[in-house]
Write a protein that holds these residues in place. Sequence first.
Motif, PDB file in Angstrom:
ATOM      1  N   THR A 225       1.298   3.506  -6.538  1.00  0.00           N
ATOM      2  CA  THR A 225       1.092   2.721  -5.333  1.00  0.00           C
ATOM      3  C   THR A 225       1.188   1.128  -5.168  1.00  0.00           C
ATOM      4  O   THR A 225       0.578   0.443  -6.327  1.00  0.00           O
ATOM      5  CB  THR A 225      -0.496   3.176  -4.770  1.00  0.00           C
ATOM      6  OG1 THR A 225      -0.658   4.540  -4.678  1.00  0.00           O
ATOM      7  CG2 THR A 225      -0.842   2.478  -3.507  1.00  0.00           C
TER       8      THR A 225
ATOM      9  N   LYS B  51       3.295   4.313  -1.186  1.00  0.00           N
ATOM     10  CA  LYS B  51       3.325   5.307  -2.318  1.00  0.00           C
ATOM     11  C   LYS B  51       4.636   5.262  -2.768  1.00  0.00           C
ATOM     12  O   LYS B  51       5.634   5.548  -2.014  1.00  0.00           O
ATOM     13  CB  LYS B  51       2.792   6.443  -2.185  1.00  0.00           C
ATOM     14  CG  LYS B  51       3.004   7.480  -3.470  1.00  0.00           C
ATOM     15  CD  LYS B  51       1.970   8.793  -3.022  1.00  0.00           C
ATOM     16  CE  LYS B  51       2.590   9.808  -2.109  1.00  0.00           C
ATOM     17  NZ  LYS B  51       2.090  10.965  -2.146  1.00  0.00           N
TER      18      LYS B  51
ATOM     19  N   GLY C 195       0.854  -1.187  -0.136  1.00  0.00           N
ATOM     20  CA  GLY C 195       0.119   0.105   0.009  1.00  0.00           C
ATOM     21  C   GLY C 195       0.859   1.271   0.180  1.00  0.00           C
ATOM     22  O   GLY C 195       0.325   2.475  -0.010  1.00  0.00           O
TER      23      GLY C 195
ATOM     24  N   ALA D 193      -2.134  -2.869  -1.801  1.00  0.00           N
ATOM     25  CA  ALA D 193      -2.405  -3.087  -0.691  1.00  0.00           C
ATOM     26  C   ALA D 193      -2.479  -4.404  -0.084  1.00  0.00           C
ATOM     27  O   ALA D 193      -2.008  -4.744   1.105  1.00  0.00           O
ATOM     28  CB  ALA D 193      -3.504  -2.012  -0.143  1.00  0.00           C
ATOM     29  N   SER D 194      -3.066  -5.266  -0.930  1.00  0.00           N
ATOM     30  CA  SER D 194      -3.296  -6.877  -0.594  1.00  0.00           C
ATOM     31  C   SER D 194      -2.265  -7.739  -0.985  1.00  0.00           C
ATOM     32  O   SER D 194      -2.194  -8.887  -0.678  1.00  0.00           O
ATOM     33  CB  SER D 194      -4.805  -7.296  -1.404  1.00  0.00           C
ATOM     34  OG  SER D 194      -4.583  -6.925  -2.696  1.00  0.00           O
TER      35      SER D 194
END
Length: 244
Positions: free
Chosen positions: A158, A89, A87, A161-162
Motif C-alpha cells: 500500500t 494498493k 493510499g 496515504a499521507s
Amino acid sequence: MFATAALTALALAVSQVAAHGGVLEYQINGEWYEGFKAYNTPVGQSSIQREWDTYNPITDPTDSFLACNNNGASLGSGQLSATVPAGSKVIAYWNQWPHSIGPVMVYMANCNGDCTTATPSSLNWFKIDQAGLLSGSVADGQWAQGELIANNNTWTTTIPASLKPGNYFLRHELLAIHTPNQPQFYPECAQLVITGSGSAEPSGSYLVKFPGAYSMSDPGVNIDVYSQTTVYNYTIPGPAVWQG
C-alpha cells in the motif's frame, strides 16, 4: 489482464529464465498495467515500467544499474506513468518465481519533476514495505519470497496515504540469498503520478541512493543461510520502512 502477453514473453525467454525473473505486470488501485517485456527490443514497447533487459540477477550491490535493473532506461515516447491516489494498493505479479529464500522490499523515489527524464541512480529512495524471515531459522525457515510464491507469485503493498502528491518511481526488489555469500538482486521500477491531499515526505536516514544503500559488508547481503541453523533473526538491508 495481460496473461497472454506475459506467457508469450515467458515462452520467448524460456531458456534464459529457468531460474530467475522479474515483475511482469501490476494491478494498481484496481487497474492493470503491463510491464516491460525483457529480451525484446524496447522499440515499440509502451509501459509504466522502465526497461530491464534480462531475467538474470545483479550480483554486485554497487552495480551502477541497481536502481532500476539493466539498463533502466526510459522508453521515450512509449514511457507511461500510472496516475493513482496515495493510499492505493499495488499488486505486483512476477513470473513463476523459483527462489524461496530471501526478503522482499519495495521502495519509492520522488522524481522532483518528470520521471521519464529522471536518472534513477541520482534520486533519493525510501522504503515503503519489506518482509524477510517470517518464522523459523535462517537455514530452514519461512521467508517472504516463499510467501510471494504461495500467493501466486504476487506481492501486495500500500502506498502511504499521507504521501505528498507528485511524480514517483515505484521499485520492487527481491534479494535472493539461496547461494552462499552471493546475493542476487532483482529490481524493477515503474513510474507513478501520485495524487491526493497528503503533505508527508521522508527525510534523513529514510533516504538512500542506488547504488549506495547496500554493501557486501551488510550481514543480510553477504550471508550463508545454511550455516545458520540456530539463528532466528535476519537483518533486512537498507533503511527502515517509511510509513508516512
